[in-house]
Motif scaffolding. Structure first.
Motif, PDB file in Angstrom:
ATOM      1  N   GLU A 196       1.985   6.492  -7.076  1.00  0.00           N
ATOM      2  CA  GLU A 196       0.996   7.495  -7.495  1.00  0.00           C
ATOM      3  C   GLU A 196       1.537   8.909  -7.308  1.00  0.00           C
ATOM      4  OE1 GLU A 196      -2.600   6.740  -5.319  1.00  0.00           O
ATOM      5  OE2 GLU A 196      -2.787   4.722  -6.146  1.00  0.00           O
ATOM      6  N   GLN A 197       2.171   9.150  -6.167  1.00  0.00           N
ATOM      7  CA  GLN A 197       2.691  10.484  -5.882  1.00  0.00           C
ATOM      8  C   GLN A 197       3.823  10.853  -6.832  1.00  0.00           C
ATOM      9  OE1 GLN A 197       1.274  12.580  -3.722  1.00  0.00           O
ATOM     10  NE2 GLN A 197       2.679  14.165  -4.387  1.00  0.00           N
ATOM     11  N   GLN A 244       1.160   4.049  -2.997  1.00  0.00           N
ATOM     12  CA  GLN A 244       0.993   5.475  -2.734  1.00  0.00           C
ATOM     13  C   GLN A 244       2.196   6.248  -3.281  1.00  0.00           C
ATOM     14  OE1 GLN A 244       1.099   6.654   1.388  1.00  0.00           O
ATOM     15  NE2 GLN A 244      -0.001   8.555   0.982  1.00  0.00           N
ATOM     16  N   HIS A 263       8.340   9.927   3.821  1.00  0.00           N
ATOM     17  CA  HIS A 263       7.442   8.785   3.985  1.00  0.00           C
ATOM     18  C   HIS A 263       8.131   7.441   4.184  1.00  0.00           C
ATOM     19  CE1 HIS A 263       4.775  11.841   2.342  1.00  0.00           C
ATOM     20  NE2 HIS A 263       3.801  11.169   2.918  1.00  0.00           N
ATOM     21  N   ALA A 315       0.839  -1.205   0.000  1.00  0.00           N
ATOM     22  CA  ALA A 315       0.000   0.000   0.000  1.00  0.00           C
ATOM     23  C   ALA A 315       0.875   1.256   0.000  1.00  0.00           C
ATOM     24  CB  ALA A 315      -0.936  -0.004   1.201  1.00  0.00           C
ATOM     25  N   ARG A 316       1.922   1.259   0.793  1.00  0.00           N
ATOM     26  CA  ARG A 316       2.837   2.398   0.840  1.00  0.00           C
ATOM     27  C   ARG A 316       3.546   2.571  -0.497  1.00  0.00           C
ATOM     28  NH1 ARG A 316       6.908   1.546   5.176  1.00  0.00           N
ATOM     29  NH2 ARG A 316       7.380   3.744   4.867  1.00  0.00           N
ATOM     30  N   TRP A 327       9.391  13.966  -0.954  1.00  0.00           N
ATOM     31  CA  TRP A 327       8.226  13.153  -0.609  1.00  0.00           C
ATOM     32  C   TRP A 327       8.677  11.781  -0.112  1.00  0.00           C
ATOM     33  CZ3 TRP A 327       5.672   8.675  -1.260  1.00  0.00           C
ATOM     34  CH2 TRP A 327       4.376   8.629  -0.790  1.00  0.00           C
TER      35      TRP A 327
END
Length: 74
Positions: free
Chosen positions: A32-33, A29, A59, A25-26, A55
């Protein structure tokens, strides 16, 4: 040391599956970013690179950053 079995093995496997699901999931993400930042027309190329690096740094821990960058082809 004995191999875990029965309930202990089930619990460990469930924990591993949950950890892998969180990682995926990370990573999704991040993908996508990064894609969104790569498409950001208002950013110059150096700004885009800095935004992506920032970014990812915000994260993922240092060890994870290498893995993320490799998996995303950065």
């Amino acid at each position: 040391m004995a191999c875990p079995s029965g309930p202990a093995l089930s619990k460990r496997l469930r924990a591993e599956d949950e950890a892998e699901a969180r990682w995926q999931a990370r990573l999704a993400q991040a993908r996508e970013q990064v894609h969104a930042l790569q498409q950001a027309a208002h950013l110059s190329e150096p700004q885009r690179r800095d935004a992506i690096e920032g970014w990812i740094a915000g994260h993922f821990d240092e060890r994870e950053r290498w893995r993320v960058k490799a998996l995303l082809g950065l």
